[in-house]
Scaffold this active site. Structure first.
Site, short mmCIF file in Angstrom:
data_model
loop_
_atom_site.label_atom_id
_atom_site.label_comp_id
_atom_site.label_asym_id
_atom_site.label_seq_id
_atom_site.Cartn_x
_atom_site.Cartn_y
_atom_site.Cartn_z
CG ASP A 1 -1.40 -11.10 -2.82
OD1 ASP A 1 -0.66 -10.11 -2.66
OD2 ASP A 1 -0.96 -12.24 -3.11
CG ASP B 1 3.61 -10.18 -6.53
OD1 ASP B 1 3.91 -10.02 -7.71
OD2 ASP B 1 3.79 -9.31 -5.65
N GLY C 1 4.38 -13.02 0.10
CA GLY C 1 3.59 -11.95 0.71
C GLY C 1 4.35 -11.04 1.65
CB ILE C 2 7.44 -11.54 3.57
CG1 ILE C 2 6.73 -12.75 4.20
CG2 ILE C 2 8.27 -10.79 4.59
CD1 ILE C 2 5.73 -12.43 5.28
NE ARG D 1 11.73 -4.12 -3.11
CZ ARG D 1 11.66 -3.03 -3.87
NH1 ARG D 1 12.69 -2.20 -3.91
NH2 ARG D 1 10.58 -2.75 -4.58
CB SER E 1 4.62 -5.80 -4.92
OG SER E 1 5.56 -5.44 -5.92
CG ASN F 1 8.39 -3.76 -8.54
OD1 ASN F 1 8.90 -2.83 -9.15
ND2 ASN F 1 9.07 -4.48 -7.66
CG ASP G 1 -0.07 -16.17 -3.35
OD1 ASP G 1 -0.28 -15.01 -2.92
OD2 ASP G 1 1.06 -16.55 -3.72
C1 G6P Z 1 4.44 -9.11 -2.46
C2 G6P Z 1 5.13 -10.42 -2.77
C3 G6P Z 1 6.40 -10.56 -1.97
C4 G6P Z 1 7.28 -9.32 -2.14
C5 G6P Z 1 6.50 -8.08 -1.71
C6 G6P Z 1 7.30 -6.80 -1.94
O1 G6P Z 1 3.84 -9.21 -1.21
O2 G6P Z 1 4.28 -11.50 -2.50
O3 G6P Z 1 7.08 -11.71 -2.41
O4 G6P Z 1 8.46 -9.41 -1.38
O5 G6P Z 1 5.31 -8.00 -2.48
O6 G6P Z 1 7.47 -6.61 -3.32
P1 G6P Z 1 8.43 -5.54 -3.97
O7 G6P Z 1 8.10 -5.66 -5.44
O8 G6P Z 1 8.07 -4.21 -3.42
O9 G6P Z 1 9.81 -5.95 -3.64
MG MG Z 2 0.80 -13.24 -3.09
#
Ligand code: G6P
Ligand code: MG
Length: 223
Positions: A8, A10, A45-46, A48, A117, A119, A171
Protein backbone atom coordinates in the site's frame (compact mmCIF):
# COMPACT_ATOMS: atom_id res chain seq x y z
CA UNK A 1 9.08 -19.41 -1.20
CA UNK A 2 8.86 -15.65 -1.03
CA UNK A 3 8.96 -14.10 -4.51
CA UNK A 4 7.20 -10.76 -4.27
CA UNK A 5 6.18 -7.85 -2.07
CA UNK A 6 3.01 -5.80 -2.46
CA UNK A 7 2.79 -2.35 -0.88
CA UNK A 8 0.00 0.00 0.00
CA UNK A 9 1.32 3.55 -0.39
CA UNK A 10 -0.32 6.12 1.89
CA UNK A 11 0.78 5.41 5.46
CA UNK A 12 3.19 2.64 4.42
CA UNK A 13 5.85 4.13 2.11
CA UNK A 14 5.15 7.74 3.12
CA UNK A 15 2.95 9.57 5.56
CA UNK A 16 0.44 10.96 3.06
CA UNK A 17 -2.34 9.26 5.08
CA UNK A 18 -2.30 12.27 7.42
CA UNK A 19 -2.75 14.65 4.45
CA UNK A 20 -5.77 12.64 3.30
CA UNK A 21 -7.27 12.69 6.78
CA UNK A 22 -6.70 16.39 7.36
CA UNK A 23 -8.14 17.27 3.94
CA UNK A 24 -11.23 15.14 4.68
CA UNK A 25 -11.52 16.64 8.14
CA UNK A 26 -11.52 20.16 6.66
CA UNK A 27 -14.17 19.27 4.13
CA UNK A 28 -16.30 17.61 6.82
CA UNK A 29 -16.09 20.77 8.96
CA UNK A 30 -17.20 22.88 5.98
CA UNK A 31 -20.22 20.59 5.69
CA UNK A 32 -20.93 20.99 9.40
CA UNK A 33 -19.82 17.46 10.24
CA UNK A 34 -17.43 16.83 13.09
CA UNK A 35 -15.55 13.52 12.88
CA UNK A 36 -14.12 11.67 15.87
CA UNK A 37 -10.77 9.83 15.70
CA UNK A 38 -12.35 6.41 15.05
CA UNK A 39 -14.41 7.83 12.21
CA UNK A 40 -11.31 9.49 10.73
CA UNK A 41 -9.33 6.26 11.07
CA UNK A 42 -12.06 4.34 9.30
CA UNK A 43 -11.32 6.42 6.15
CA UNK A 44 -7.80 4.98 5.83
CA UNK A 45 -7.42 3.02 2.61
CA UNK A 46 -10.94 3.87 1.45
CA UNK A 47 -11.39 5.26 -2.08
CA UNK A 48 -12.15 8.93 -2.67
CA UNK A 49 -15.91 8.69 -3.31
CA UNK A 50 -16.43 5.96 -0.70
CA UNK A 51 -14.67 8.19 1.87
CA UNK A 52 -17.00 11.06 1.04
CA UNK A 53 -20.07 8.81 1.32
CA UNK A 54 -18.88 7.60 4.72
CA UNK A 55 -18.37 11.15 5.98
CA UNK A 56 -21.85 12.18 4.82
CA UNK A 57 -23.25 9.10 6.55
CA UNK A 58 -21.45 9.95 9.80
CA UNK A 59 -23.00 13.42 9.57
CA UNK A 60 -26.48 12.07 8.82
CA UNK A 61 -26.35 13.81 5.40
CA UNK A 62 -26.29 10.78 3.10
CA UNK A 63 -29.23 11.97 0.98
CA UNK A 64 -28.57 15.69 1.10
CA UNK A 65 -26.44 16.24 -2.02
CA UNK A 66 -26.65 15.51 -5.75
CA UNK A 67 -23.97 13.45 -7.51
CA UNK A 68 -22.64 16.66 -9.11
CA UNK A 69 -22.30 18.30 -5.68
CA UNK A 70 -20.52 15.25 -4.31
CA UNK A 71 -18.11 15.28 -7.25
CA UNK A 72 -17.41 18.92 -6.47
CA UNK A 73 -16.70 18.17 -2.79
CA UNK A 74 -14.38 15.30 -3.72
CA UNK A 75 -12.53 17.50 -6.23
CA UNK A 76 -12.15 20.20 -3.57
CA UNK A 77 -10.68 17.70 -1.11
CA UNK A 78 -8.36 16.34 -3.79
CA UNK A 79 -7.09 19.81 -4.68
CA UNK A 80 -6.13 20.33 -1.01
CA UNK A 81 -4.46 16.94 -0.90
CA UNK A 82 -2.49 17.55 -4.11
CA UNK A 83 -1.28 20.90 -2.69
CA UNK A 84 0.31 18.92 0.16
CA UNK A 85 1.67 16.27 -2.22
CA UNK A 86 3.55 18.98 -4.14
CA UNK A 87 5.68 19.57 -1.03
CA UNK A 88 6.81 15.91 -0.79
CA UNK A 89 10.50 15.12 -1.28
CA UNK A 90 12.54 11.87 -1.02
CA UNK A 91 13.07 12.80 2.66
CA UNK A 92 9.41 11.92 3.24
CA UNK A 93 9.97 8.20 2.66
CA UNK A 94 9.13 6.63 6.02
CA UNK A 95 11.95 5.25 8.22
CA UNK A 96 12.81 1.61 7.58
CA UNK A 97 11.41 1.67 4.04
CA UNK A 98 14.67 2.43 2.14
CA UNK A 99 16.38 -0.54 3.86
CA UNK A 100 13.38 -2.79 3.23
CA UNK A 101 13.40 -1.93 -0.49
CA UNK A 102 17.15 -2.48 -0.61
CA UNK A 103 16.87 -5.90 1.07
CA UNK A 104 14.07 -6.87 -1.31
CA UNK A 105 16.16 -5.86 -4.35
CA UNK A 106 19.09 -7.88 -3.03
CA UNK A 107 16.78 -10.92 -3.00
CA UNK A 108 15.40 -10.13 -6.46
CA UNK A 109 11.86 -9.85 -5.13
CA UNK A 110 9.26 -8.33 -7.43
CA UNK A 111 7.56 -5.27 -5.99
CA UNK A 112 4.12 -3.92 -6.83
CA UNK A 113 1.95 -1.07 -5.51
CA UNK A 114 -1.65 -1.69 -4.39
CA UNK A 115 -2.95 1.79 -3.57
CA UNK A 116 -6.51 3.00 -4.09
CA UNK A 117 -5.09 6.46 -4.75
CA UNK A 118 -5.25 8.00 -8.20
CA UNK A 119 -2.39 10.19 -6.98
CA UNK A 120 -0.06 7.22 -6.40
CA UNK A 121 2.18 7.76 -9.49
CA UNK A 122 2.57 11.44 -8.60
CA UNK A 123 3.53 10.59 -5.00
CA UNK A 124 6.00 7.86 -6.03
CA UNK A 125 7.64 10.26 -8.48
CA UNK A 126 7.98 12.94 -5.82
CA UNK A 127 9.53 10.38 -3.47
CA UNK A 128 11.93 9.40 -6.27
CA UNK A 129 11.13 5.68 -5.96
CA UNK A 130 8.87 5.09 -8.97
CA UNK A 131 11.52 2.95 -10.69
CA UNK A 132 11.84 0.61 -7.71
CA UNK A 133 8.49 -0.98 -8.54
CA UNK A 134 7.59 -3.51 -11.22
CA UNK A 135 3.96 -2.42 -11.41
CA UNK A 136 1.14 -0.33 -9.98
CA UNK A 137 -2.49 -1.40 -9.89
CA UNK A 138 -4.56 1.21 -11.74
CA UNK A 139 -7.33 2.10 -9.26
CA UNK A 140 -9.53 3.26 -12.17
CA UNK A 141 -9.87 -0.42 -13.19
CA UNK A 142 -11.25 -1.52 -9.81
CA UNK A 143 -14.90 -2.39 -9.20
CA UNK A 144 -14.63 -2.67 -5.43
CA UNK A 145 -12.56 -0.83 -2.85
CA UNK A 146 -10.71 -2.27 0.14
CA UNK A 147 -11.68 -4.39 2.15
CA UNK A 148 -12.68 -6.26 -1.03
CA UNK A 149 -9.73 -8.46 -2.16
CA UNK A 150 -9.79 -7.14 -5.76
CA UNK A 151 -6.88 -4.68 -5.48
CA UNK A 152 -4.54 -7.22 -3.83
CA UNK A 153 -5.58 -9.91 -6.31
CA UNK A 154 -4.75 -7.54 -9.16
CA UNK A 155 -1.42 -6.63 -7.57
CA UNK A 156 -0.60 -10.31 -7.20
CA UNK A 157 -1.46 -10.84 -10.88
CA UNK A 158 1.05 -8.10 -11.71
CA UNK A 159 3.75 -9.99 -9.81
CA UNK A 160 2.90 -13.17 -11.71
CA UNK A 161 3.12 -15.20 -8.47
CA UNK A 162 0.74 -17.19 -6.29
CA UNK A 163 -0.94 -15.88 -3.14
CA UNK A 164 1.41 -17.87 -0.91
CA UNK A 165 4.48 -16.44 -2.66
CA UNK A 166 3.87 -12.79 -1.74
CA UNK A 167 3.84 -10.60 1.36
CA UNK A 168 1.62 -7.50 1.44
CA UNK A 169 2.03 -4.39 3.60
CA UNK A 170 -0.79 -2.20 4.96
CA UNK A 171 -1.50 0.48 7.56
CA UNK A 172 -5.30 0.32 7.22
CA UNK A 173 -7.78 -2.11 8.76
CA UNK A 174 -9.69 -2.25 5.47
CA UNK A 175 -6.38 -2.95 3.71
CA UNK A 176 -5.40 -5.82 5.99
CA UNK A 177 -8.86 -7.31 5.46
CA UNK A 178 -8.40 -6.98 1.70
CA UNK A 179 -5.02 -8.80 1.85
CA UNK A 180 -6.42 -11.61 3.98
CA UNK A 181 -9.46 -11.97 1.70
CA UNK A 182 -6.98 -12.37 -1.19
CA UNK A 183 -5.32 -15.20 0.75
CA UNK A 184 -1.98 -13.43 1.17
CA UNK A 185 0.36 -12.94 4.15
CA UNK A 186 -0.39 -9.53 5.70
CA UNK A 187 2.04 -7.23 7.46
CA UNK A 188 0.14 -4.61 9.45
CA UNK A 189 1.84 -1.33 10.36
CA UNK A 190 0.17 0.49 13.24
CA UNK A 191 -2.21 -0.34 16.06
CA UNK A 192 -2.10 -3.99 17.15
CA UNK A 193 -5.77 -4.14 18.07
CA UNK A 194 -7.00 -2.39 14.91
CA UNK A 195 -4.86 -4.54 12.60
CA UNK A 196 -5.29 -7.80 14.51
CA UNK A 197 -6.17 -9.80 11.39
CA UNK A 198 -2.61 -9.32 10.07
CA UNK A 199 -0.08 -12.17 10.23
CA UNK A 200 2.69 -9.88 11.45
CA UNK A 201 2.22 -6.49 13.11
CA UNK A 202 4.71 -3.71 13.84
CA UNK A 203 3.95 -0.34 15.47
CA UNK A 204 5.86 1.62 12.83
CA UNK A 205 7.72 1.21 9.52
CA UNK A 206 10.99 1.68 11.43
CA UNK A 207 10.38 -1.79 12.91
CA UNK A 208 10.11 -3.55 9.55
CA UNK A 209 12.89 -6.04 8.99
CA UNK A 210 12.56 -8.27 5.94
CA UNK A 211 14.53 -11.19 7.41
CA UNK A 212 12.32 -11.21 10.54
CA UNK A 213 9.10 -11.01 8.55
CA UNK A 214 10.31 -13.77 6.26
CA UNK A 215 10.93 -16.10 9.21
CA UNK A 216 7.27 -15.82 10.25
CA UNK A 217 6.15 -16.09 6.61
CA UNK A 218 8.14 -19.31 6.03
CA UNK A 219 6.83 -20.76 9.29
CA UNK A 220 3.24 -20.07 8.23
CA UNK A 221 3.83 -21.76 4.87
CA UNK A 222 5.17 -24.74 6.78
CA UNK A 223 8.45 -24.67 4.86
C1 G6P B 1 -5.63 5.55 -0.42
C2 G6P B 1 -5.73 6.32 0.87
C3 G6P B 1 -7.14 6.84 1.08
C4 G6P B 1 -7.62 7.60 -0.16
C5 G6P B 1 -7.55 6.68 -1.37
C6 G6P B 1 -7.94 7.41 -2.66
O1 G6P B 1 -6.24 4.30 -0.25
O2 G6P B 1 -5.36 5.52 1.96
O3 G6P B 1 -7.14 7.68 2.21
O4 G6P B 1 -8.93 8.07 0.01
O5 G6P B 1 -6.22 6.21 -1.52
O6 G6P B 1 -6.97 8.38 -2.93
P1 G6P B 1 -7.11 9.51 -4.03
O7 G6P B 1 -5.75 10.16 -4.02
O8 G6P B 1 -7.41 8.84 -5.33
O9 G6P B 1 -8.20 10.41 -3.59
MG1 MG C 1 -2.65 3.19 3.61
Amino acid sequence: MLKGLIFDLDGVLTDTARYHLSAWNNLAKELGISLNQDQLDSLRGISRMDSLELILKYGGQENKYSEAEKEKFAAEKNAKFVEQVETITPKDILPGIPQLLKDAKAQNLKMVIASASKNAPKILNRLGIMDEFDGIVDPATLHHGKPDPEIYEKAQELTGFKADEVISFEDAKAGVESIKAAGQFAVGIGDKELLKEADYIVPSTADLKLSEIEKVFEKKQGK
